[in-house]
Design a protein around this motif. Structure first.
Motif, PDB file in Angstrom:
ATOM      1  N   GLY A   1       5.445  10.321   0.256  1.00 48.18           N
ATOM      2  CA  GLY A   1       4.713   9.496   0.724  1.00 48.18           C
ATOM      3  C   GLY A   1       5.091   8.362   1.809  1.00 48.18           C
ATOM      4  O   GLY A   1       6.902   8.803   2.014  1.00 48.18           O
ATOM      5  N   ILE A   2       4.425   6.810   1.816  1.00 53.06           N
ATOM      6  CA  ILE A   2       5.347   6.332   2.735  1.00 53.06           C
ATOM      7  C   ILE A   2       4.295   4.774   1.932  1.00 53.06           C
ATOM      8  O   ILE A   2       3.775   5.065   1.155  1.00 53.06           O
ATOM      9  CB  ILE A   2       4.523   6.607   4.194  1.00 53.06           C
TER      10      ILE A   2
ATOM     11  N   GLU B   1       0.951  -1.119  -0.005  1.00 58.28           N
ATOM     12  CA  GLU B   1      -0.263  -0.385  -0.057  1.00 58.28           C
ATOM     13  C   GLU B   1       0.908   1.515  -0.101  1.00 58.28           C
ATOM     14  O   GLU B   1       1.850   1.536   0.801  1.00 58.28           O
ATOM     15  CB  GLU B   1      -1.043  -0.253   0.738  1.00 58.28           C
ATOM     16  N   VAL B   2       0.455   2.028  -0.656  1.00 54.39           N
ATOM     17  CA  VAL B   2       1.399   3.418  -0.475  1.00 54.39           C
ATOM     18  C   VAL B   2      -0.044   4.584  -0.457  1.00 54.39           C
ATOM     19  O   VAL B   2      -0.942   4.714  -0.774  1.00 54.39           O
ATOM     20  CB  VAL B   2       2.102   3.905  -2.199  1.00 54.39           C
TER      21      VAL B   2
ATOM     22  N   ARG C   1       5.740  -3.602   7.562  1.00 53.45           N
ATOM     23  CA  ARG C   1       7.070  -3.215   7.363  1.00 53.45           C
ATOM     24  C   ARG C   1       6.618  -1.400   6.735  1.00 53.45           C
ATOM     25  O   ARG C   1       6.807  -1.503   5.110  1.00 53.45           O
ATOM     26  CB  ARG C   1       8.118  -3.549   6.100  1.00 53.45           C
ATOM     27  N   TYR C   2       7.265  -0.100   7.601  1.00 50.62           N
ATOM     28  CA  TYR C   2       6.733   0.663   6.973  1.00 50.62           C
ATOM     29  C   TYR C   2       8.024   1.436   6.546  1.00 50.62           C
ATOM     30  O   TYR C   2       9.326   1.104   7.419  1.00 50.62           O
ATOM     31  CB  TYR C   2       6.397   1.431   8.128  1.00 50.62           C
ATOM     32  N   LYS C   3       7.649   2.078   5.230  1.00 51.26           N
ATOM     33  CA  LYS C   3       9.101   2.962   4.515  1.00 51.26           C
ATOM     34  C   LYS C   3       8.720   3.926   4.530  1.00 51.26           C
ATOM     35  O   LYS C   3       7.757   4.549   3.877  1.00 51.26           O
ATOM     36  CB  LYS C   3       9.591   2.095   3.654  1.00 51.26           C
TER      37      LYS C   3
ATOM     38  N   LYS D   1      17.708   2.242   7.899  1.00 50.87           N
ATOM     39  CA  LYS D   1      16.803   2.550   6.541  1.00 50.87           C
ATOM     40  C   LYS D   1      15.804   3.264   6.663  1.00 50.87           C
ATOM     41  O   LYS D   1      14.694   3.345   5.843  1.00 50.87           O
ATOM     42  CB  LYS D   1      16.115   0.742   6.202  1.00 50.87           C
ATOM     43  N   ASP D   2      15.807   3.664   7.854  1.00 49.28           N
ATOM     44  CA  ASP D   2      14.556   4.572   7.952  1.00 49.28           C
ATOM     45  C   ASP D   2      13.299   3.794   7.939  1.00 49.28           C
ATOM     46  O   ASP D   2      12.001   3.744   7.199  1.00 49.28           O
ATOM     47  CB  ASP D   2      14.570   5.884   7.112  1.00 49.28           C
ATOM     48  N   GLU D   3      12.912   2.856   8.628  1.00 47.46           N
ATOM     49  CA  GLU D   3      11.968   1.276   8.201  1.00 47.46           C
ATOM     50  C   GLU D   3      11.015   0.681   9.965  1.00 47.46           C
ATOM     51  O   GLU D   3      12.469   0.490  11.264  1.00 47.46           O
ATOM     52  CB  GLU D   3      12.249   0.453   7.948  1.00 47.46           C
TER      53      GLU D   3
END
Length: 134
Positions: free
Chosen positions: A90-91, A11-12, A78-80, A50-52
């Motif tokens: 965005g994410i 999902e974005v 896993r959110y990035k 990784k800023d995750e």
């Protein structure tokens, strides 16, 4: 989907979204659910390099008496943060969800406890797809 055994999700969301706020909102939701359901559990981790954020959680739908789970679902999210290209930040949520139903739920929940890190490690180490927002 109403019924599945395993589901993969990407999902974005675009816009000025703070990744930690999204993760914190999901944790708040899980804590709220946990107050009335002892089967709900979660673990989080953060990879600063990784800023995750990783969120590993189990939710259930319980029997009428509340003593057993009739549906058990394990999710690893896993959110990035997506890089800003052409001014569109965005994410991304990259996730796997597995479920069990009925008599399978007891063994499923036991398996989550004993093999918890296997699925987390697979998702953590998976090379994420490149996302281009137009």
């Amino acid at each position: 989907l109403n019924k599945f055994k395993s589901m993969f999700m990407i999902e974005v969301a675009t816009g000025t979204i703070v990744l930690k706020d999204v993760v914190d909102a999901k944790i708040t939701e899980l804590k709220s659910m946990q107050a009335g359901n002892p089967f709900i559990s979660y673990e989080t981790s953060y990879n600063a390099e990784k800023d995750e954020h990783l969120l590993d959680f189990v939710i259930t739908q319980n029997s009428a008496d509340g003593k057993s789970a009739v549906i058990a679902e394990r999710n690893v999210y896993r959110y990035k943060t997506l890089p800003s290209k052409a001014g569109k930040p965005g994410i991304m949520l990259f996730a796997i969800s597995t479920r069990s139903y009925g008599a399978e739920t007891k063994a499923f929940l036991a398996g989550v406890k004993t093999g918890r890190n296997v699925l987390v490690d697979k998702l953590r180490n998976y090379t994420l797809p490149d996302i281009t927002i137009k």
